[in-house]
Design a protein around this motif. Structure first.
Motif, PDB file in Angstrom:
ATOM      1  N   ALA A 808      24.915  42.361  52.234  1.00 39.80           N
ATOM      2  CA  ALA A 808      26.075  41.475  52.329  1.00 39.80           C
ATOM      3  C   ALA A 808      26.583  41.036  50.971  1.00 39.80           C
ATOM      4  O   ALA A 808      27.734  40.574  50.857  1.00 39.80           O
ATOM      5  N   ALA A 809      25.748  41.168  49.932  1.00 39.39           N
ATOM      6  CA  ALA A 809      26.138  40.708  48.591  1.00 39.39           C
ATOM      7  C   ALA A 809      27.284  41.542  48.045  1.00 39.39           C
ATOM      8  O   ALA A 809      27.377  42.744  48.274  1.00 39.39           O
ATOM      9  N   THR A 810      28.170  40.879  47.279  1.00 36.73           N
ATOM     10  CA  THR A 810      29.325  41.566  46.681  1.00 36.73           C
ATOM     11  C   THR A 810      29.190  41.597  45.173  1.00 36.73           C
ATOM     12  O   THR A 810      28.559  40.740  44.553  1.00 36.73           O
ATOM     13  N   THR A 811      29.805  42.591  44.562  1.00 37.31           N
ATOM     14  CA  THR A 811      29.848  42.702  43.102  1.00 37.31           C
ATOM     15  C   THR A 811      31.017  41.895  42.571  1.00 37.31           C
ATOM     16  O   THR A 811      31.818  41.325  43.331  1.00 37.31           O
ATOM     17  N   GLU A 812      31.138  41.874  41.254  1.00 44.37           N
ATOM     18  CA  GLU A 812      32.249  41.147  40.627  1.00 44.37           C
ATOM     19  C   GLU A 812      33.602  41.727  41.014  1.00 44.37           C
ATOM     20  O   GLU A 812      34.608  41.030  41.044  1.00 44.37           O
ATOM     21  N   SER A 813      33.609  43.022  41.301  1.00 45.67           N
ATOM     22  CA  SER A 813      34.871  43.660  41.683  1.00 45.67           C
ATOM     23  C   SER A 813      35.216  43.444  43.154  1.00 45.67           C
ATOM     24  O   SER A 813      36.235  43.937  43.642  1.00 45.67           O
ATOM     25  N   GLY A 814      34.338  42.743  43.896  1.00 44.20           N
ATOM     26  CA  GLY A 814      34.642  42.427  45.290  1.00 44.20           C
ATOM     27  C   GLY A 814      34.258  43.503  46.276  1.00 44.20           C
ATOM     28  O   GLY A 814      34.850  43.585  47.357  1.00 44.20           O
ATOM     29  N   THR A 815      33.268  44.316  45.918  1.00 44.48           N
ATOM     30  CA  THR A 815      32.824  45.366  46.844  1.00 44.48           C
ATOM     31  C   THR A 815      31.337  45.180  47.150  1.00 44.48           C
ATOM     32  O   THR A 815      30.585  44.584  46.375  1.00 44.48           O
ATOM     33  N   ARG A 816      30.923  45.737  48.271  1.00 44.20           N
ATOM     34  CA  ARG A 816      29.507  45.708  48.670  1.00 44.20           C
ATOM     35  C   ARG A 816      28.918  47.093  48.388  1.00 44.20           C
ATOM     36  O   ARG A 816      28.881  47.967  49.268  1.00 44.20           O
ATOM     37  N   ASP A 817      28.457  47.290  47.177  1.00 44.58           N
ATOM     38  CA  ASP A 817      28.002  48.607  46.732  1.00 44.58           C
ATOM     39  C   ASP A 817      26.736  49.053  47.456  1.00 44.58           C
ATOM     40  O   ASP A 817      26.572  50.239  47.781  1.00 44.58           O
ATOM     41  N   THR A 818      25.824  48.135  47.684  1.00 47.84           N
ATOM     42  CA  THR A 818      24.584  48.501  48.372  1.00 47.84           C
ATOM     43  C   THR A 818      24.877  48.949  49.804  1.00 47.84           C
ATOM     44  O   THR A 818      24.303  49.925  50.299  1.00 47.84           O
ATOM     45  N   LEU A 819      25.758  48.216  50.471  1.00 49.81           N
ATOM     46  CA  LEU A 819      26.165  48.615  51.819  1.00 49.81           C
ATOM     47  C   LEU A 819      26.811  49.987  51.796  1.00 49.81           C
ATOM     48  O   LEU A 819      26.512  50.854  52.630  1.00 49.81           O
ATOM     49  N   GLU A 820      27.696  50.212  50.835  1.00 50.00           N
ATOM     50  CA  GLU A 820      28.380  51.503  50.743  1.00 50.00           C
ATOM     51  C   GLU A 820      27.387  52.633  50.514  1.00 50.00           C
ATOM     52  O   GLU A 820      27.515  53.708  51.118  1.00 50.00           O
ATOM     53  N   ALA A 821      26.393  52.395  49.645  1.00 46.23           N
ATOM     54  CA  ALA A 821      25.406  53.432  49.363  1.00 46.23           C
ATOM     55  C   ALA A 821      24.617  53.785  50.622  1.00 46.23           C
ATOM     56  O   ALA A 821      24.358  54.971  50.911  1.00 46.23           O
ATOM     57  N   LEU A 822      24.232  52.768  51.382  1.00 49.77           N
ATOM     58  CA  LEU A 822      23.479  53.028  52.613  1.00 49.77           C
ATOM     59  C   LEU A 822      24.327  53.789  53.624  1.00 49.77           C
ATOM     60  O   LEU A 822      23.866  54.763  54.242  1.00 49.77           O
ATOM     61  N   LEU A 823      25.555  53.350  53.807  1.00 49.80           N
ATOM     62  CA  LEU A 823      26.430  54.008  54.784  1.00 49.80           C
ATOM     63  C   LEU A 823      26.761  55.426  54.365  1.00 49.80           C
ATOM     64  O   LEU A 823      26.832  56.333  55.214  1.00 49.80           O
TER      65      LEU A 823
END
Length: 860
Positions: A808-823
């Motif tokens: 659920a955590a977001t980066t400074e750019s406003g994206t959820r990179d960990t979620l994206e990597a898993l998906l």
């Protein structure tokens, strides 16, 4: 010319009959020439008069409903209604008295015996050619005479296991044979289905009429096929060979396989090894003893017969030649369907049986006969011309319907290849009343197809058969391909018949077995795709329903200004893969009027990824294995087909008008899922069905989450989006019950991704996927886990180990990179699982072909 049938019965009878007109030059099956009902039809006429037009119309609609619910289809080529065209059945039965039937039965048995002897002779001693009873060019020029099958029949056996004859009644009231069917006679299954439907629609009339039952015929057929095993076995393995779901009568193939208890197979399901035929199953090869075929002769073996055929079994002829399998009917039987043989039947009856024909043929002239050809050429305008084995075009030409130019062209064709044409005298076929949509009775010309099967040392005739009537009043063309309608055939008995079972009691006790290993690669593949298409359809429809409800909100003026709606619209394009849609070129314009794009995605069958396109994929996959589906499941399939057809007609309505249809489809898809989950035995086929469902639902959920939640927005706006996603995944009620104070992303992720008690979560799909894959038969002796097992465990572990807060955590750019990597990992690995399953279990084998062309007279 016609004359009204006034009758002398009750006023009801007069009112029912007043719209019915008898053709003056044709025998009528219900009314005598005196305008009175035939004696054996009086009970029917009185019963119909009692029912009245309104009640008959209701029962006619009931028959149509039963046909539709049972998914009884007959595919007419080039029909816009596609593969699901309902079988046409008239509510009025066709009656035959017991006295009439006795004469027909005797004549049919005689002809079956005669053709059986002729078949053995043509592929054996050929005495009919040596003694000049039949010209050699008639046989050798017919493509139906197959040299590789020479010697495959035996004179001391009944080789013609099944036989059918098309009967018509001439104006003098006598039945004559219009055509022979000896290759793979079709229609018996439709006759049985007609009986089942009409006995439900007219139960009292059927019961009181004392109609001969059909079940004894199929019991005899089952016994006969069991006796054909080359070697004595207690339970021979019998399969029904079909060309596939694209065949016009595929319903009947699956229906008979189900009714007789045989495995329905296609050519790719069988393989020949060491001159034996085997069924390829997921558990290995199983030897086949008898093949009941519905594939035409020349297509049955690409090695020795037709080299471009993908319908048959390479090496089948050699397996038959070696005596290791029996094919019913024997390969080469199509020679008996040559209409030219009809002109020689009287001589053949005297030669083989020393008898005169009891059931005459329609008057026939073979153009290859120099003495008969001039008569045909001089009288083309009033004869019926039948090309022998026509490569294309109409199979019957009525000379009276041809123009002068067409007649001249036909005359030249006959002169060029006289052996390829037969002429027959036109017969004014008898008529029978049909009940029309406007509540009237109208005469239609009738042809009755009767069926016979070997019964010990004789033949058994089905008491009845498949009656067909012309689609229009002014045509003698009686064919289902040209709009014909069927009738149930009632052969009347003097007293009620005893009910019999199709199953034959075993001669001795046998061990109970629950094993069913007859799941071929093709069947497993089809079940897998039924699961995938069903889930794909459901997921897309659920998403579209949420979008429609969002669009209906009164405060939404411009879809482009609503973040939640924009994300959902983009998800629609990604889920359906109907690019460019709401993500590619022209997306901005489509956001201004999203209804146009959405309506296209819902209704446009020709658009890959649309609702109707995906549902048609489901229908085709399900119908290809309809022999594996229960009647209730087929009823749901038929309902989905009707809804797809209805959706395609909604191209000019608003997208909101499709909401009820989408709701109905969801109910049907859930019904389909429930039936398969509750009614299917937990054998291999069910595991593949479930694997397809789990892969597709996991892909759908992964794509949906990636499209909508990787990029973040302010919490207030994202809350609407999360609520919409919970609706799409049918988990909103669960979420509200668990969490009563607002909506939070980490709680949503737990429910959507990690909660293995939620049948909609990713973890649940992947856990079930791993379980089902583990139940599949091992195809390799290697100790290492199969690739699909390892991949399924890999992604299941990845999801189980993923931390919800981190996702659920977001980066400074406003994206959820960990979620994206898993998906992304899921979206890349799940197709690899599918590919591994395909290469392991669904891999098609290349069909071998003959290297040289066999010339007539040569043996392979």
């Amino acid at each position: 010319m016609t004359k009204a049938s006034t009758g002398s019965g009750t006023s009801k009878q007069a009112r029912l009959s007043q719209k019915y007109s008898l053709l003056t030059d044709a025998y009528d099956e219900i009314f005598a020439a005196t305008d009175m009902a035939h004696p054996h039809c009086e009970y029917l006429v009185n019963a119909l008069d009692t029912l009245g037009s309104r009640e008959l119309k209701r029962r006619s609609h009931e028959a149509s409903r039963l046909i539709r619910d049972n998914d009884v289809t007959y595919n007419i080529y080039s029909d816009p209604q596609g593969m699901g065209r309902p079988w046409a059945l008239d509510v009025l039965p066709f009656l035959v008295s017991s006295e009439q039937w006795s004469r027909i039965e005797a004549g049919l048995i005689q002809r079956a015996e005669l053709l059986n002897l002729l078949l053995a002779d043509l592929y054996g001693q050929r005495t009919v050619i040596k003694q000049q009873i039949i010209p050699p060019e008639l046989v050798y020029s017919d493509p139906g005479f197959l040299w590789p099958c020479d010697g495959l029949t035996r004179a001391d056996k009944r080789n013609l296991h099944l036989y059918a004859a098309d009967l018509g009644r001439a104006p003098n009231g006598e039945f004559i044979v219009m055509a022979e069917r000896a290759q793979a006679p079709s229609g018996a299954g439709y006759a049985l289905e007609n009986r089942i439907v009409l006995s439900q629609v007219l139960p009292s009339l059927f019961r009181d009429a004392h109609v001969h039952r059909l079940r004894s015929f199929f019991r005899t057929l089952r016994s006969t096929l069991s006796s054909l095993a080359p070697k004595p076995v207690d339970e021979p393995r019998i399969v029904l060979l079909t060309p596939g779901a694209g065949n016009e009568a595929y319903f009947e193939h699956a229906y008979l396989a189900n009714y007789l208890g045989y495995t329905l197979v296609q050519g790719t399901d069988l393989v020949v090894r060491d001159n034996h035929v085997y069924l390829k199953t997921l558990d290995g090869k199983q030897r086949i003893d008898v093949i009941l075929r519905r594939v035409d002769d020349e297509y049955c073996d690409p090695l020795e017969l037709r080299s471009d055929s993908y319908l048959g079994v390479p090496g089948l002829v050699q397996a038959v030649r070696a005596g290791n399998v029996t094919v019913a009917n024997p390969l080469g039987s199509s020679i008996l369907q040559n209409p030219a043989l009809m002109s020689f039947m009287p001589q053949l009856a005297r030669h083989f049986l020393d008898e005169e024909l009891l059931l005459p043929s329609v008057e026939t002239w073979w153009c290859g006969n120099p003495r008969q050809q001039p008569y045909v050429l001089d009288n083309l305008e009033r004869l019926v011309i039948k090309p022998i084995k026509p490569p294309s075009g109409p199979r019957i030409l009525f000379g009276s319907q041809l123009s002068t130019k067409e007649v001249d062209t036909l005359r030249e064709h006959i002169k060029a290849q006289p052996n390829r044409y037969v002429a027959q005298a036109p017969v004014m076929l008898s008529t029978a009343p049909v009940f029309t949509n406007d509540g009237a009775l109208q005469p239609r010309h009738v042809v009755l197809r009767s069926f016979l099967t070997v019964d010990d040392d004789s033949y058994r005739v089905m008491p009845g058969g498949l009656t067909r009537v012309s689609g229009l009043a002014n045509t003698l063309m009686v064919s289902n391909q040209y709009g014909g309608v069927s009738k149930d055939t009632w052969v009347l008995a003097s007293e009620p018949e005893k009910e019999e079972s199709i199953l034959i009691a075993p001669g001795r006790a046998r061990a109970i077995s629950r094993y069913d290993g007859e799941v071929s690669s093709r069947v497993a593949d089809s079940l897998y795709w039924v699961g995938r298409y069903a889930e794909r359809s459901e997921g897309l429809i659920r998403l579209l329903r949420v979008v429609q409800m969002r669009l209906a909100e009164e405060w939404i003026v411009n879809a482009e200004d609503d973040y939640c709606l924009v994300q959902l619209l983009r998800a629609v394009t990604h889920q359906s893969t109907t690019y460019p849609g709401f993500v590619g070129e022209g997306a901005d314009d489509r956001f201004l009027q999203p209804e146009v794009e959405l309506l296209s995605i819902i209704t446009q069958k020709s658009r890959p990824g649309s609702v109707t396109h995906t549902l048609n994929g489901l229908l085709n996959a399900a119908r290809s294995i309809r022999d594996r589906l229960s009647s209730d499941t087929l009823r749901v399939i038929s309902d989905i087909d009707q809804q797809v057809w209805s959706l395609q007609q909604k191209k000019k309505v608003s997208v909101n008008d499709t909401l009820d249809a989408l709701d109905h489809l969801i109910n049907s898809l859930m019904g389909l899922s429930g039936l398969m989950n509750e009614n299917m035995t937990r054998e291999q086929g069910w595991h593949f069905l479930e694997i397809g469902r789990r892969i597709e639902r996991a892909l759908h959920t992964s794509s949906l989450l990636k499209t909508t939640l990787v990029s973040t927005n302010i919490k207030e706006t994202e809350a609407f989006l999360l609520e919409g996603l919970l609706q799409v995944m049918d988990s909103l009620m669960t979420y509200r019950r668990r969490y009563q104070f607002g909506i939070h992303i980490d709680e949503v992720f737990d429910l959507m991704i990690h909660d293995e008690t939620n049948p909609r979560s990713l973890s649940y799909q992947l856990a079930k996927l791993a379980e089902h894959i583990e139940q599949l038969p091992i195809q390799s002796a290697k100790a290492l886990r199969p690739l699909q097992d390892r991949l399924a465990l890999e992604i299941l572990t990845a999801v189980r180990l993923a931390d919800g807060d981190t996702l659920a955590a977001t980066t400074e750019s406003g994206t959820r990179d960990t979620l994206e990597a898993l998906l992304n990992k899921l979206l890349q690995t799940l197709p690899r699982v599918s590919d591994a399953l395909t290469s392991t279990y669904f891999r098609p084998e290349e069909q071998p072909h003959q290297m040289v062309q066999i010339r007539p007279g040569e043996r392979a």
